[in-house]
Scaffold this motif. Structure first.
Motif, mmCIF file in Angstrom:
data_model
loop_
_atom_site.group_PDB
_atom_site.id
_atom_site.type_symbol
_atom_site.label_atom_id
_atom_site.label_comp_id
_atom_site.label_asym_id
_atom_site.label_seq_id
_atom_site.Cartn_x
_atom_site.Cartn_y
_atom_site.Cartn_z
ATOM 1 N N VAL A 109 0.858 -1.183 0.000
ATOM 2 C CA VAL A 109 0.000 0.000 0.000
ATOM 3 C C VAL A 109 0.895 1.234 0.000
ATOM 4 O O VAL A 109 2.039 1.197 0.475
ATOM 5 N N GLY A 110 0.372 2.320 -0.568
ATOM 6 C CA GLY A 110 1.135 3.560 -0.579
ATOM 7 C C GLY A 110 1.396 4.067 0.824
ATOM 8 O O GLY A 110 0.687 3.733 1.776
ATOM 9 N N LYS A 111 2.430 4.881 0.954
ATOM 10 C CA LYS A 111 2.837 5.375 2.272
ATOM 11 C C LYS A 111 1.703 6.108 2.968
ATOM 12 O O LYS A 111 1.461 5.918 4.166
ATOM 13 N N SER A 137 -6.836 14.235 -0.049
ATOM 14 C CA SER A 137 -7.161 13.075 -0.893
ATOM 15 C C SER A 137 -8.612 12.684 -0.661
ATOM 16 O O SER A 137 -9.048 12.549 0.483
ATOM 17 N N LYS A 138 -9.337 12.496 -1.753
ATOM 18 C CA LYS A 138 -10.766 12.173 -1.668
ATOM 19 C C LYS A 138 -11.027 10.672 -1.684
ATOM 20 O O LYS A 138 -12.074 10.216 -1.234
ATOM 21 N N THR A 139 -10.104 9.893 -2.243
ATOM 22 C CA THR A 139 -10.304 8.449 -2.356
ATOM 23 C C THR A 139 -9.011 7.700 -2.039
ATOM 24 O O THR A 139 -7.908 8.222 -2.237
ATOM 25 N N TYR A 140 -9.182 6.476 -1.562
ATOM 26 C CA TYR A 140 -8.052 5.576 -1.319
ATOM 27 C C TYR A 140 -8.440 4.184 -1.799
ATOM 28 O O TYR A 140 -9.607 3.781 -1.709
ATOM 29 N N GLN A 141 -7.473 3.457 -2.303
ATOM 30 C CA GLN A 141 -7.681 2.052 -2.656
ATOM 31 C C GLN A 141 -6.605 1.222 -1.969
ATOM 32 O O GLN A 141 -5.410 1.482 -2.122
ATOM 33 N N ILE A 142 -7.034 0.245 -1.204
ATOM 34 C CA ILE A 142 -6.082 -0.636 -0.531
ATOM 35 C C ILE A 142 -6.423 -2.084 -0.867
ATOM 36 O O ILE A 142 -7.582 -2.430 -1.104
#
Length: 206
Positions: A109-111, A137-142
């Motif tokens: 996953v990104g930092k 940031s409005k969205t995250y994908q994990i």
């Protein structure tokens, strides 16, 4: 003296128990001790002995965990306190006992996302672990990895939408201003230009 077959063969134990893996190949052999017969060479009438055999089939870790769904969608408000549950992922493993136990992790996953979210390795609960800011940031994908004790894995995606809150104060800038205004200026005459900016979105930024 002629021996008469008047003794049946006898096993040392009346019962034998075997534990056999479900992955045992066809034709596998399992040793059973010989039966003892006091008679010399058998004879007539034929006699037989019996032994009771109990077979327990042992589960083999031959199934991978399967995520309940490939993609999860969730929403969470910015500024939610740490520990807030975002969503819960789940997976099933057809194996039994310890072979069917599934653990969850975030392998890559990104930092930024790594500092903001974590997953409970046993329950699959994804919780807020840092400060969420819609304006950053409005969205995250994990990606969540489900693993069993045999090294089998499956992966699902979690798309998280951050919901904006009215947490920014509008800023006002005076772009231009007339030092003097004539007393006979008409209605609608521009005397100043003001710029108002709010980093919040939509209604929160009005």
């Amino acid at each position: 003296i002629t021996d008469i077959n008047d003794n049946p063969p006898v096993f040392e134990k009346e019962e034998r128990r075997f534990e056999i893996s479900e992955s045992a190949v066809v034709g596998s052999k399992f040793m059973l001790e010989k039966a003892l017969d006091p008679d010399i060479d058998g004879g007539e009438p034929h006699r037989s002995g019996t032994v009771r055999i109990h077979v327990t089939v042992l589960d083999a870790n031959d199934n991978a965990p399967v995520c309940s769904q490939p993609v999860y969608k969730a929403e969470v408000k910015e500024n939610s306190p740490e520990g807030t549950v975002v969503t819960t992922v789940s997976a099933n493993d057809a194996d039994k006992g310890i072979n069917g136990e599934v653990t969850f992790s975030i392998p890559h996953v990104g930092k930024d996302a790594k500092q903001l979210f974590d997953v409970n390795d046993k329950t699959g609960e994804i919780r807020v672990a840092g400060k969420l800011d819609f304006e950053k940031s409005k969205t995250y994908q994990i990606n969540i990895q489900a693993s069993d004790h045999g090294g089998y894995t499956d992966t699902c995606k979690v798309n998280i939408q951050v919901i904006d809150e009215n947490d920014n104060v509008p800023t006002i800038q005076l772009m231009s201003f007339s030092n003097s205004v004539s007393e006979d200026s008409l209605p609608g005459t521009t005397i100043a230009v003001i710029n108002v900016d709010d980093e919040d979105s939509e209604r929160n930024g009005l």
